[in-house]
Scaffold this motif. Structure first.
Motif, PDB file in Angstrom:
ATOM      1  N   GLY A 150       0.784  -1.310  -0.226  1.00 25.87           N
ATOM      2  CA  GLY A 150       0.459   0.097  -0.516  1.00 25.87           C
ATOM      3  C   GLY A 150       1.183   1.084  -0.152  1.00 25.87           C
ATOM      4  O   GLY A 150       1.937   1.397   0.061  1.00 25.87           O
ATOM      5  N   TRP A 151       0.425   2.352   0.076  1.00 26.85           N
ATOM      6  CA  TRP A 151       0.483   3.643  -0.284  1.00 26.85           C
ATOM      7  C   TRP A 151       0.285   4.792   1.364  1.00 26.85           C
ATOM      8  O   TRP A 151      -0.341   4.738   1.719  1.00 26.85           O
ATOM      9  CB  TRP A 151       0.723   3.963  -1.639  1.00 26.85           C
ATOM     10  CG  TRP A 151       1.236   3.578  -2.632  1.00 26.85           C
ATOM     11  CD1 TRP A 151       2.291   3.366  -3.072  1.00 26.85           C
ATOM     12  CD2 TRP A 151       0.225   2.652  -2.812  1.00 26.85           C
ATOM     13  NE1 TRP A 151       2.138   2.725  -4.199  1.00 26.85           N
ATOM     14  CE2 TRP A 151       1.015   2.273  -4.215  1.00 26.85           C
ATOM     15  CE3 TRP A 151      -1.087   2.285  -3.092  1.00 26.85           C
ATOM     16  CZ2 TRP A 151       0.407   1.070  -5.436  1.00 26.85           C
ATOM     17  CZ3 TRP A 151      -1.718   1.494  -3.743  1.00 26.85           C
ATOM     18  CH2 TRP A 151      -0.753   0.981  -4.659  1.00 26.85           C
ATOM     19  N   PRO A 152       1.835   4.944   1.652  1.00 33.10           N
ATOM     20  CA  PRO A 152       3.352   5.611   1.147  1.00 33.10           C
ATOM     21  C   PRO A 152       3.475   4.410   1.478  1.00 33.10           C
ATOM     22  O   PRO A 152       3.519   3.615   2.610  1.00 33.10           O
ATOM     23  CB  PRO A 152       3.639   6.557   2.555  1.00 33.10           C
ATOM     24  CG  PRO A 152       2.650   5.990   3.585  1.00 33.10           C
ATOM     25  CD  PRO A 152       1.212   5.947   2.958  1.00 33.10           C
ATOM     26  N   MET A 153       4.338   3.876   0.548  1.00 31.20           N
ATOM     27  CA  MET A 153       5.603   3.300   0.361  1.00 31.20           C
ATOM     28  C   MET A 153       7.314   3.417   0.858  1.00 31.20           C
ATOM     29  O   MET A 153       7.386   4.519   0.792  1.00 31.20           O
ATOM     30  CB  MET A 153       5.198   1.760  -1.036  1.00 31.20           C
ATOM     31  CG  MET A 153       6.388   0.565  -0.857  1.00 31.20           C
ATOM     32  SD  MET A 153       6.299  -0.608  -2.257  1.00 31.20           S
ATOM     33  CE  MET A 153       6.774   0.628  -3.689  1.00 31.20           C
ATOM     34  N   SER A 154       7.678   2.444   1.470  1.00 30.58           N
ATOM     35  CA  SER A 154       9.285   2.463   2.147  1.00 30.58           C
ATOM     36  C   SER A 154       9.704   1.766   2.726  1.00 30.58           C
ATOM     37  O   SER A 154       9.440   0.479   2.471  1.00 30.58           O
ATOM     38  CB  SER A 154       8.730   3.289   3.604  1.00 30.58           C
ATOM     39  OG  SER A 154       7.666   4.037   3.739  1.00 30.58           O
ATOM     40  N   VAL A 155      10.316   1.917   1.199  1.00 29.35           N
ATOM     41  CA  VAL A 155      11.746   1.085   0.988  1.00 29.35           C
ATOM     42  C   VAL A 155      13.448   1.655   1.426  1.00 29.35           C
ATOM     43  O   VAL A 155      13.435   2.225   0.743  1.00 29.35           O
ATOM     44  CB  VAL A 155      11.460   0.285  -0.464  1.00 29.35           C
ATOM     45  CG1 VAL A 155      12.049  -1.014  -0.686  1.00 29.35           C
ATOM     46  CG2 VAL A 155       9.830   0.470  -0.585  1.00 29.35           C
ATOM     47  N   ILE A 209      15.299  -3.938   2.342  1.00 31.59           N
ATOM     48  CA  ILE A 209      13.940  -3.493   4.135  1.00 31.59           C
ATOM     49  C   ILE A 209      12.134  -3.048   3.099  1.00 31.59           C
ATOM     50  O   ILE A 209      13.002  -1.661   2.668  1.00 31.59           O
ATOM     51  CB  ILE A 209      14.131  -3.290   5.003  1.00 31.59           C
ATOM     52  CG1 ILE A 209      15.643  -3.526   5.535  1.00 31.59           C
ATOM     53  CG2 ILE A 209      13.476  -3.040   6.216  1.00 31.59           C
ATOM     54  CD1 ILE A 209      16.095  -3.371   7.015  1.00 31.59           C
ATOM     55  N   GLY A 210      11.540  -3.157   3.583  1.00 30.33           N
ATOM     56  CA  GLY A 210      10.475  -2.579   3.222  1.00 30.33           C
ATOM     57  C   GLY A 210       9.143  -2.340   3.640  1.00 30.33           C
ATOM     58  O   GLY A 210       9.099  -3.186   4.580  1.00 30.33           O
ATOM     59  N   GLY A 211       8.916  -1.568   3.973  1.00 27.47           N
ATOM     60  CA  GLY A 211       7.227  -1.349   4.297  1.00 27.47           C
ATOM     61  C   GLY A 211       6.420  -0.343   4.544  1.00 27.47           C
ATOM     62  O   GLY A 211       6.583  -0.021   2.502  1.00 27.47           O
ATOM     63  N   THR A 212       5.081   0.315   4.649  1.00 29.15           N
ATOM     64  CA  THR A 212       3.850   0.658   4.113  1.00 29.15           C
ATOM     65  C   THR A 212       4.545   2.037   4.996  1.00 29.15           C
ATOM     66  O   THR A 212       5.047   2.904   5.186  1.00 29.15           O
ATOM     67  CB  THR A 212       3.112   0.552   3.561  1.00 29.15           C
ATOM     68  OG1 THR A 212       2.438   0.030   5.169  1.00 29.15           O
ATOM     69  CG2 THR A 212       2.724  -0.819   2.835  1.00 29.15           C
TER      70      THR A 212
END
Length: 754
Positions: free
Chosen positions: A127-132, A142-145
């Motif tokens: 989903g958004w915001p997407m943080s990578v 590493i990633g997340g939303t």
């Protein structure tokens, strides 16, 4: 380097005419033109746009990249900016230890797709915001939303995550890099879509039946739609169901498919997801009854829903559906249209309440208190039961309550307390009976009330408007205006469609370089602006514009649009076709900064560009006499054979193309002078029917014309009685000539039944 904007642009976008206070911080995003990137231009974060400057700095300083992806009308993107990216301490951590890159997912869907695939694989959702977080060579580790600024329950805060990554980058970097590398390799294998040598498309009837069964299993009976909540409009599902009915009309499954589609469209039209005051549809419903929406309005939803509603009107003959289709286009013409002929991308869900205050609230522009309704509609209605006012009648019809009509579970942040989201609770007939009025008088009163409320709403602070103009979404909207205009015989809508086609050719197509551009922008003088260098178009930009050009030809019979569609398709093939495995890559395979070469295998909020391309190739093979395009369509369908066979519900748009390829397109040739009344009457008969597997052609006897050059058989189609004449052809055989519109309609209905 990208082209720079003058500072006055940002001030006008931010304040719409009022002087803006000086900003404490300004970063590189101030030179961008994406509304989303400009929203972050004054964060205390050293943001870069996606590009070589950022990559070079990451390599030179040997720092990880923090990639943040969102879009300008994304509610949680606004929340994360306010909480974290405007925070001085977090901004310093980000700027000191990372190269920070901001991406508008609507500008760069290729970048978004690659890293969203990684996030979904490693986090179980996206989903958004997407943080990578990426290595300097762009490999994710590493990633997340969304992250809150500080730890919140079990959810780690952004500060915590950043400090852990800094520590791991310094002390455990090889493990981070090897984990990211391993996942990337697995994703390359797991996302591969290719046909086996000699493979054919799967059998259409079996795939279509399975797609119907899977949709029927997820169908929600009471209010329609395909899950309990949240509920999305999913026009791709609705168009499949109507197409499935058209080839299975005599079966119980076909009848059920049509019932599901029409019931869903009807309940959406009555629900709060439909803006009853200012037209158009919101993004999705937070509940199962289509009542309380997420208030954002997206161009691609309006485009696809307009086509779905006009198809429903063809199938059912119900005026309601045609009225909704017209209303959608009224909204787009008024609120999402640029004077150049292009269409803007979206309107935000959040805005400042009319009562004032610095904080934006979800839905503030669209909701009403009972007292506001009473103040706007105070007049006692002559002859109404109990001396009812116009407000009483309106409140009854649209479910307005004194305490508000939004349940607490639909309002987790308390932004809608005491507010009403309009939803049709009674038919006009029941409302008229309740107040002792004629149906005509009740309709008149409700329409007048909606007009007054629309005028009152214009005085409220408007939500943010994303004025970016995207080729793909403009292509979808071009199809909508062309299709609805043709069905209704509405010259104004058809003129707007031609204007949209001309906009795409003038501003987003470089004929000399044979290149489609992804986007262009509204400047501070309301002119169309482009960045330098422009973002080259992706597969969806070509595919959706090809479809739009084909639909515009069928609506106007101007062969220049066929010629352009052929030109675009040839370029699409050269850029994106996979010679080994079949199908099209989403982005240019030669772009080394895009680590995964993906083929979109899901029809979601927008149809997959491969699904649309399968249909385009089939249509163009008939229009242009190019058998290789028929073969290419079959190769594409074969490449997606496994997914079509197992989970066709993921690709309902592609299943429609498979059905069309299986049944062969019905070619309707109209011979006559293009603007003559008898030609128009035959065309109106064709457009009145829902014929998803038709191909409409027109010839006026010009042997040097586009179609005659490619289809010599047209020269044998004469007009025995001198007037406009129609031929209906399939499987290389044609009907006898038809000159009467009712006879043509009867013939087409018979052919459809067969």
């Amino acid at each position: 380097m990208r082209g720079k904007l003058r500072s006055s642009v940002f001030m006008s976008m931010a304040s719409e005419g009022t002087p803006s206070p000086p900003h404490k911080h300004t970063n590189r995003l101030a030179e961008e033109r994406s509304p989303y990137l400009l929203q972050h231009a004054h964060n205390p974060v050293d943001w870069y746009p996606w590009g070589q400057d950022a990559f070079d700095r990451a390599k030179h300083e040997d720092k990880p990249i923090f990639l943040s992806v969102g879009y300008s009308t994304c509610h949680w993107c606004h929340v994360m900016e306010r909480e974290s990216f405007e925070d001085e301490e977090i901004g310093k951590i980000l700027s000191d230890h990372f190269v920070c890159v901001k991406v508008d997912r609507e500008e760069r869907p290729d970048v978004d797709k690659v890293y969203m695939t990684f996030v979904q694989a490693t986090c179980g959702g996206g989903g958004w915001p997407m943080s990578v977080w990426l290595t300097p060579d762009l490999r994710p580790f590493i990633g997340g939303t969304y992250f809150p600024p500080t730890d919140h329950g079990r959810r780690p805060g952004l500060k915590t995550v950043l400090n852990r990554i800094i520590e791991q980058w310094q002390n455990n970097r090889p493990a981070l890099e090897s984990t990211g590398e391993r996942i990337l390799e697995e994703l390359k294998k797991g996302t591969a879509v290719a046909a086996k040598p000699g493979e054919s498309p799967p059998p259409a009837p079996e795939v279509a039946n399975r797609c119907f069964q899977q949709l029927a299993h997820s169908y929600e009976e009471e209010y329609g739609g395909f899950r309990d909540a949240p509920k999305f409009p999913t026009p791709v599902n609705l168009m499949f169901l109507m197409s499935y009915w058209s080839v299975n009309r005599s079966t119980s499954e076909g009848v059920e498919a049509l019932r599901m589609a029409l019931h869903t469209l009807r309940m959406m039209a009555l629900g709060g997801i439909h803006d009853h005051v200012a037209q158009g549809f919101h993004r999705y419903s937070t509940d199962s009854s289509w009542h309380v929406p997420h208030f954002e309005k997206m161009l691609y939803d309006q485009a696809q829903l307009a086509v779905a509603y006009i198809a429903a009107s063809q199938v059912s003959g119900e005026q309601l559906f045609a009225d909704v289709a017209k209303d959608i286009l009224l909204y787009v013409s008024r609120d999402l249209s640029d004077k150049s002929g292009g269409f803007y991308s979206a309107e935000d869900a959040d805005s400042v309440p009319a009562s004032g205050g610095p904080e934006k609230r979800e839905g503030a522009f669209c909701v009403w208190t009972a007292s506001e309704v009473r103040e706007l509609l105070p007049d006692v209605v002559e002859g109404a039961t109990g001396a009812a006012t116009q407000a009483d009648i309106f409140a009854h019809h649209y479910g307005v309550k004194e305490q508000g009509n939004v349940a607490p579970e639909q309002d987790p942040h308390g932004e809608l307390q005491g507010q009403n989201v309009l939803i049709v609770r009674y038919s006009v007939e029941l409302t008229a009976a309740r107040f002792g009025l004629s149906v005509e008088r009740a309709e008149e009163l409700l329409a007048e009330a909606r007009g007054r409320m629309a005028k009152a709403r214009e005085a409220r602070p408007r939500p943010h408007l994303d004025t970016k103009m995207l080729a793909s979404w403009n292509g979808l909207m071009l199809s909508a205006y062309a299709t609805v205009g043709a069905v209704l015989g509405d010259k104004a809508l058809l003129e707007r469609a031609v204007q949209a086609g001309n906009f795409l050719r003038e501003h987003l197509w470089d004929a000399e370089r044979q290149t489609m551009f992804r986007s262009c922008y509204r400047g501070d003088e309301m002119e169309v602006q482009q960045i330098s260098p422009p973002i080259s178009g992706f597969l969806g930009d070509y595919a959706f514009v090809v479809r739009g050009a084909l639909d515009l030809y069928e609506a106007t019979l101007q062969t220049e649009w066929l010629r352009w569609a052929e030109e675009l398709q040839l370029r699409q093939d050269a850029l994106f076709w996979d010679q080994q495995g079949g199908g099209y890559f989403c982005s240019d395979p030669s772009d080394g900064t895009v680590l995964l070469q993906l083929k979109e295998d899901q029809d979601g909020a927008e149809p997959s560009a491969n699904s649309v391309s399968a249909s385009n190739l089939l249509r163009l093979s008939h229009y242009c006499g190019r058998r290789e395009w028929l073969q290419r369509s079959q190769q594409l369908l074969a490449a997606f054979s496994d997914r079509l066979t197992r989970v066709p519900i993921a690709l309902p748009e592609m299943v429609q193309a498979l059905m069309a390829e299986h049944s062969e397109l019905q070619q309707i040739v109209i011979c006559g002078q293009r603007d003559a009344p008898d030609t128009s009457s035959l065309l109106a008969a064709v457009h009145s029917l829902f014929l998803p597997h038709k191909l409409l052609m027109h010839t006026d006897g010009d042997a040097d014309g586009f179609l005659h050059e490619r289809l010599p058989v047209l020269s044998s189609m004469s007009r025995p009685e001198g007037g406009a004449t129609a031929y209906v052809c399939q499987d290389s055989t044609c009907s006898p000539p038809v000159t009467d519109p009712q006879e043509l309609r009867r013939l087409l209905l018979e052919r459809r039944a067969e």
